[in-house]
Design an enzyme around this catalytic site. Structure first.
Site, short mmCIF file in Angstrom:
data_model
loop_
_atom_site.label_atom_id
_atom_site.label_comp_id
_atom_site.label_asym_id
_atom_site.label_seq_id
_atom_site.Cartn_x
_atom_site.Cartn_y
_atom_site.Cartn_z
N LYS A 113 5.90 23.81 -15.21
CA LYS A 113 4.95 22.59 -14.82
C LYS A 113 4.61 22.46 -13.41
CE LYS A 113 4.36 17.74 -15.18
NZ LYS A 113 4.77 16.17 -15.45
N HIS A 131 9.33 9.19 -27.28
CA HIS A 131 8.26 10.05 -26.82
C HIS A 131 8.17 11.50 -27.39
CE1 HIS A 131 5.12 11.45 -24.10
NE2 HIS A 131 6.15 12.52 -23.83
N HIS A 138 0.64 10.59 -28.39
CA HIS A 138 0.52 9.21 -28.01
C HIS A 138 -0.28 8.09 -29.01
CE1 HIS A 138 0.55 10.48 -23.33
NE2 HIS A 138 1.65 10.28 -23.78
N GLU A 188 -5.71 16.49 -12.23
CA GLU A 188 -5.92 16.93 -13.60
C GLU A 188 -7.34 16.82 -13.89
OE1 GLU A 188 -3.52 15.48 -17.06
OE2 GLU A 188 -4.81 13.66 -16.87
N ARG A 217 0.77 -1.04 -0.06
CA ARG A 217 -0.02 0.03 0.08
C ARG A 217 0.71 1.44 -0.01
NH1 ARG A 217 -3.37 -3.13 3.67
NH2 ARG A 217 -5.39 -3.84 2.44
N ARG A 252 -4.55 21.32 -15.32
CA ARG A 252 -3.34 20.34 -15.62
C ARG A 252 -3.50 19.82 -16.94
NH1 ARG A 252 -0.15 16.27 -11.37
NH2 ARG A 252 1.24 15.37 -12.90
N HIS A 273 -0.25 15.79 -26.97
CA HIS A 273 -0.06 14.25 -26.41
C HIS A 273 -1.29 13.48 -27.07
CE1 HIS A 273 3.12 16.05 -23.97
NE2 HIS A 273 3.36 14.91 -23.45
N LYS A 319 2.40 11.89 -11.42
CA LYS A 319 1.49 11.05 -12.41
C LYS A 319 2.50 9.64 -12.72
CE LYS A 319 -0.68 12.70 -16.04
NZ LYS A 319 -1.12 13.40 -17.06
N GLU A 377 9.33 18.29 -24.92
CA GLU A 377 8.38 18.79 -23.80
C GLU A 377 8.88 20.22 -23.21
OE1 GLU A 377 5.93 17.40 -22.40
OE2 GLU A 377 6.19 15.31 -23.11
N ASN A 379 -0.85 18.38 -21.72
CA ASN A 379 -1.51 17.30 -22.60
C ASN A 379 -1.20 17.82 -24.10
OD1 ASN A 379 -1.69 14.66 -20.97
ND2 ASN A 379 -3.24 15.81 -20.16
#
Length: 346
Positions: free
Chosen positions: A207, A247, A232, A217, A106, A221, A228, A128, A170, A225
């Site tokens: 950021k 990427h 992606h 998000e 956990r 936020r 992206h 993230k 980025e 993206n």
């Protein structure tokens, strides 16, 4: 938010940090490339009884199978909930190592030492975490912040130029979504020769400012993206092929295509579309792909995490330096944006 240390001497700063921490066991998660190139830079200042795990390098290994091996290693090493994990590597290591640490018993504490430009300016900041699943990028994940991020430009010397360039995508994105002056200050010819420390600190500050306002998000936020949704889709489509995209290479394609959508959807001036297109092409060149793939790449956008029901949402530019989110775009319009990129002459 996690604390961030911008280091001038990574081994000494790491030792100083660890000397002030209490933990039962210390584990280092890295990959087979980074263990050779970067681990030696810190090994001498680590406790002699630390545990090391290096998984096979590459995005293709960022999955639940690799996580299972990491959890087995942690279990066999006897890690308890007072253990601490250091993720030493690029975005794949930070995403997956943090994910594994956050779920083991956990949750155990973890520290990120990002070794690529991409992970320093983006992946290691903001909490993230996730892995790819059934060919879909970052499909399984959680929000969980590292205790600390130690960032040092020393590691950039270990990178192949292609990896440095991938991270630069980025950096460019940060200027496009939040700070026009920053974007215009960046180099697009001879881009390799820059003050990387200043760039890293500026990008991290952009950021962090966004993430602090919207940690989970739910709104703002999402502007991170930009590029992206389509990026992606390209990255996922070519993930297991000989035309595999890094990427940042995929995000560069996505930013040009989404700049086109910004022009058609958000009335971003055409001269700014041209400026973005030319800047990205100077750094990344043109990625050539057959027109027959347009439909398949378009369909992959249906799996984007920003979507609501069957609505495909984008983050698009009103102008350079100003981004808006939750912009619904149809599949026909997405295909037109991909066609725009496909038709570019270089």
């Amino acid at each position: 938010m996690e604390s961030i240390i911008f280091s001038h001497a990574i081994a000494d700063d790491l030792k100083r940090y660890l000397d002030n921490q209490r933990y039962s066991q210390l584990g280092i998660i890295t990959d087979t490339h980074t263990v050779e190139a970067c681990y030696p830079l810190i090994k001498g200042q680590l406790p002699k009884d630390h545990h090391l795990y290096a998984f096979p390098a590459g995005e293709i290994n960022k999955n639940l199978d690799t996580c299972s091996h990491i959890w087995e290693w942690m279990t066999e090493a006897g890690f308890d909930r007072k253990a601490m994990i250091i993720n030493l590597g690029g975005g794949v290591t930070g995403d997956m190592g943090g994910f594994c640490a956050s779920l083991y018993k956990r949750g155990v504490r973890f520290v990120n030492i990002p070794t690529s430009l991409l992970s320093q300016v983006d992946a290691s900041v903001g909490g993230k975490l996730g892995v790819d699943f059934n060919g879909l990028k970052n499909h399984i994940g959680v929000f969980s912040e590292p205790e600390t991020v130690l960032i040092s430009e020393e590691f950039l010397k270990t990178l192949p130029e292609a990896e440095l360039k991938s991270g630069y995508a980025e950096v460019i994105k940060h200027g496009l979504i939040r700070n026009a002056d920053y974007f215009h200050s960046l180099k697009f010819t001879k881009w390799q020769k820059q003050n990387w420390r200043d760039i890293i600190e500026k990008s991290v500050s952009i950021k962090r400012d966004v993430v602090e306002k919207d940690p989970k998000e739910s709104g703002l936020r999402k502007i991170l993206n930009f590029g992206h949704t389509l990026g992606h889709a390209f990255e996922t489509f070519y993930l297991n092929t000989k035309h595999h995209l890094l990427h940042g290479e995929a995000i560069a394609v996505g930013m040009i295509a989404e700049a086109y959508l910004s022009h058609t959807h958000m009335a971003m001036p055409k001269d700014q579309l041209e400026e973005i297109k030319e800047a990205l092409l100077r750094v990344f060149g043109k990625f050539n792909f057959p027109e027959s793939n347009v439909l398949s790449i378009t369909e992959l956008c249906s799996q984007d995490k920003k979507n609501e029901g069957k609505t495909i949402n984008f983050s698009l530019l009103k102008k350079i330096g100003q981004c808006e989110y939750n912009i619904a775009v149809s599949k026909k319009e997405i295909a037109a944006a991909i066609q725009f990129y496909h038709s570019l002459k270089v």
